[in-house]
Design a protein around this motif. Sequence first.
Motif, PDB file in Angstrom:
ATOM      1  N   TYR A   6       0.794  -1.228  -0.063  1.00  0.00           N
ATOM      2  CA  TYR A   6       0.082  -0.027   0.037  1.00  0.00           C
ATOM      3  C   TYR A   6       0.767   1.144  -0.071  1.00  0.00           C
ATOM      4  O   TYR A   6       0.486   2.227  -0.616  1.00  0.00           O
ATOM      5  CB  TYR A   6      -1.008  -0.104   1.300  1.00  0.00           C
ATOM      6  CG  TYR A   6      -1.857   1.165   1.238  1.00  0.00           C
ATOM      7  CD1 TYR A   6      -2.989   1.072   0.788  1.00  0.00           C
ATOM      8  CD2 TYR A   6      -1.751   2.285   2.100  1.00  0.00           C
ATOM      9  CE1 TYR A   6      -4.025   1.972   0.779  1.00  0.00           C
ATOM     10  CE2 TYR A   6      -2.645   3.354   1.992  1.00  0.00           C
ATOM     11  CZ  TYR A   6      -3.930   3.082   1.391  1.00  0.00           C
ATOM     12  OH  TYR A   6      -4.784   4.019   1.292  1.00  0.00           O
ATOM     13  N   PHE A  53       0.693   5.436  -1.654  1.00  0.00           N
ATOM     14  CA  PHE A  53       0.625   6.724  -1.145  1.00  0.00           C
ATOM     15  C   PHE A  53       1.938   6.698  -0.272  1.00  0.00           C
ATOM     16  O   PHE A  53       2.156   6.081   0.796  1.00  0.00           O
ATOM     17  CB  PHE A  53      -0.539   6.418  -0.118  1.00  0.00           C
ATOM     18  CG  PHE A  53      -1.844   6.408  -0.769  1.00  0.00           C
ATOM     19  CD1 PHE A  53      -2.462   7.586  -1.277  1.00  0.00           C
ATOM     20  CD2 PHE A  53      -2.560   5.257  -0.901  1.00  0.00           C
ATOM     21  CE1 PHE A  53      -3.577   7.587  -1.990  1.00  0.00           C
ATOM     22  CE2 PHE A  53      -3.859   5.164  -1.541  1.00  0.00           C
ATOM     23  CZ  PHE A  53      -4.165   6.555  -2.094  1.00  0.00           C
ATOM     24  N   ILE A  82       0.212   7.917   4.075  1.00  0.00           N
ATOM     25  CA  ILE A  82      -0.937   7.048   4.197  1.00  0.00           C
ATOM     26  C   ILE A  82      -2.128   7.989   4.995  1.00  0.00           C
ATOM     27  O   ILE A  82      -3.101   7.356   5.239  1.00  0.00           O
ATOM     28  CB  ILE A  82      -0.826   5.744   4.562  1.00  0.00           C
ATOM     29  CG1 ILE A  82      -0.399   5.896   6.148  1.00  0.00           C
ATOM     30  CG2 ILE A  82       0.353   5.083   3.761  1.00  0.00           C
ATOM     31  CD1 ILE A  82      -0.132   4.467   6.779  1.00  0.00           C
ATOM     32  N   ARG A 104      -7.084  11.264   0.463  1.00  0.00           N
ATOM     33  CA  ARG A 104      -7.297  10.243  -0.478  1.00  0.00           C
ATOM     34  C   ARG A 104      -7.003   8.738   0.289  1.00  0.00           C
ATOM     35  O   ARG A 104      -8.024   7.933   0.093  1.00  0.00           O
ATOM     36  CB  ARG A 104      -6.518  10.381  -1.853  1.00  0.00           C
ATOM     37  CG  ARG A 104      -7.206   9.620  -2.770  1.00  0.00           C
ATOM     38  CD  ARG A 104      -6.148   9.449  -4.072  1.00  0.00           C
ATOM     39  NE  ARG A 104      -5.970  10.993  -4.701  1.00  0.00           N
ATOM     40  CZ  ARG A 104      -6.817  11.443  -5.450  1.00  0.00           C
ATOM     41  NH1 ARG A 104      -8.017  10.686  -5.951  1.00  0.00           N
ATOM     42  NH2 ARG A 104      -6.617  12.752  -6.316  1.00  0.00           N
ATOM     43  N   SER A 105      -5.976   8.790   0.767  1.00  0.00           N
ATOM     44  CA  SER A 105      -5.707   7.573   1.373  1.00  0.00           C
ATOM     45  C   SER A 105      -6.603   6.920   2.583  1.00  0.00           C
ATOM     46  O   SER A 105      -6.847   6.075   2.633  1.00  0.00           O
ATOM     47  CB  SER A 105      -4.098   7.631   2.017  1.00  0.00           C
ATOM     48  OG  SER A 105      -3.701   6.473   2.754  1.00  0.00           O
ATOM     49  N   THR A 160      -9.602   5.754   1.055  1.00  0.00           N
ATOM     50  CA  THR A 160      -9.415   4.459   0.639  1.00  0.00           C
ATOM     51  C   THR A 160      -9.337   3.493   1.816  1.00  0.00           C
ATOM     52  O   THR A 160     -10.082   2.366   1.619  1.00  0.00           O
ATOM     53  CB  THR A 160      -7.829   4.307  -0.018  1.00  0.00           C
ATOM     54  OG1 THR A 160      -7.831   5.296  -1.373  1.00  0.00           O
ATOM     55  CG2 THR A 160      -7.546   3.023  -0.555  1.00  0.00           C
ATOM     56  N   SER A 169     -10.037  -1.130   1.537  1.00  0.00           N
ATOM     57  CA  SER A 169      -8.700  -0.902   2.165  1.00  0.00           C
ATOM     58  C   SER A 169      -7.972  -2.329   1.913  1.00  0.00           C
ATOM     59  O   SER A 169      -6.847  -2.385   2.087  1.00  0.00           O
ATOM     60  CB  SER A 169      -8.753  -1.090   4.002  1.00  0.00           C
ATOM     61  OG  SER A 169      -9.603  -2.250   4.234  1.00  0.00           O
ATOM     62  N   TRP A 216     -14.030   8.389  -3.791  1.00  0.00           N
ATOM     63  CA  TRP A 216     -13.250   9.279  -3.427  1.00  0.00           C
ATOM     64  C   TRP A 216     -13.785  10.725  -3.510  1.00  0.00           C
ATOM     65  O   TRP A 216     -13.598  11.578  -2.561  1.00  0.00           O
ATOM     66  CB  TRP A 216     -11.943   9.502  -4.119  1.00  0.00           C
ATOM     67  CG  TRP A 216     -11.081   8.415  -3.967  1.00  0.00           C
ATOM     68  CD1 TRP A 216     -10.779   7.666  -2.779  1.00  0.00           C
ATOM     69  CD2 TRP A 216      -9.867   7.824  -4.729  1.00  0.00           C
ATOM     70  NE1 TRP A 216      -9.642   6.848  -2.996  1.00  0.00           N
ATOM     71  CE2 TRP A 216      -9.207   6.835  -3.934  1.00  0.00           C
ATOM     72  CE3 TRP A 216      -9.649   8.139  -6.141  1.00  0.00           C
ATOM     73  CZ2 TRP A 216      -8.119   6.307  -4.567  1.00  0.00           C
ATOM     74  CZ3 TRP A 216      -8.425   7.498  -6.704  1.00  0.00           C
ATOM     75  CH2 TRP A 216      -7.848   6.351  -6.093  1.00  0.00           C
ATOM     76  N   LYS A 239      -3.673   7.064  -9.900  1.00  0.00           N
ATOM     77  CA  LYS A 239      -3.606   6.579  -8.503  1.00  0.00           C
ATOM     78  C   LYS A 239      -4.619   5.004  -8.477  1.00  0.00           C
ATOM     79  O   LYS A 239      -4.292   4.326  -7.938  1.00  0.00           O
ATOM     80  CB  LYS A 239      -4.201   7.425  -7.360  1.00  0.00           C
ATOM     81  CG  LYS A 239      -3.785   7.145  -5.996  1.00  0.00           C
ATOM     82  CD  LYS A 239      -2.315   6.812  -5.679  1.00  0.00           C
ATOM     83  CE  LYS A 239      -1.602   8.157  -5.875  1.00  0.00           C
ATOM     84  NZ  LYS A 239      -0.340   7.882  -5.556  1.00  0.00           N
ATOM     85  N   LEU A 248      -3.196   1.392  -7.601  1.00  0.00           N
ATOM     86  CA  LEU A 248      -3.701   0.782  -6.580  1.00  0.00           C
ATOM     87  C   LEU A 248      -3.953  -0.685  -6.990  1.00  0.00           C
ATOM     88  O   LEU A 248      -3.929  -1.953  -6.357  1.00  0.00           O
ATOM     89  CB  LEU A 248      -4.869   1.590  -5.843  1.00  0.00           C
ATOM     90  CG  LEU A 248      -4.525   2.345  -4.828  1.00  0.00           C
ATOM     91  CD1 LEU A 248      -5.831   3.326  -4.554  1.00  0.00           C
ATOM     92  CD2 LEU A 248      -3.841   1.883  -3.657  1.00  0.00           C
TER      93      LEU A 248
END
Length: 261
Positions: free
Chosen positions: A22, A26, A29, A33-34, A37, A42, A59, A74, A78
Amino acid sequence: MVERGRIENRIHRWLDIRFPEYGQAFEDIFSARSLATLRRFSTPSDLLQLTPERMIEIWEEYMSRPGGLRGKRKAIELLELARHSVGDTFALEEDKWELTHLVDEYERIQRIVEEADEMMKKMLPEIPGSELVLSVGVSAPATAAILAFGGDLSKLSHGNQLLRNAGLNLAEKSSGKYKGKIKLTKRGNSLLRKHLYFTVFRLLPHNSAFQALHTHNIEVKRMTKMQSIMKLIGKLARMLVAMARQGEEFSLAKVQLTLAA
């Protein structure tokens, strides 16, 4: 602050187990945005059920500008990390519940910290000398700590007194016939010591005068980075006391002329 650090460590540990890749997506984190998420998708298995477009839609519930080229990149990144993740999937639903509560607790503490910072910023102008410390680039919390634990800087005769208050003065640790090494005494206020250290650490990326001296210490004087930072703490203490005694705000041009002295 201690509680926030504890929650941050638990979130990092959760990701190390469940989604170790992860952090490649990011750098921070705990960005908006993180956190969105972590709250909504997650785990790698959650991500693989979504499209980049659906991620951006989610988001958008937490961010004012979630999409665009950056958001699309992004989301794709991910998904790629999720496809090749080696994270543990045992008892996943229970751990997802734990993470949701950790994120809730982090955001609650962060709101309290932000409210305290705002209150501090409003109160600082009422404290004599605060504008001088702030002019160097010291943060509001660090300024409050330096003035609270260091006292009225204008009444100090030298920056070394501020260093002694923080326990950053040197002394030989000896006993009887034993002659010990010269080390920091640490016989001072630990919070003042902490804020002086982190102030220099945070000034280095932004203050060109401190950057120049740090480079000189390392490349010319052959100091280690830590030795240079400790020397810069002494320079900062002497500078703050001198500014307070003279009633002058920070001047980059003036400091650049005297830093090498």
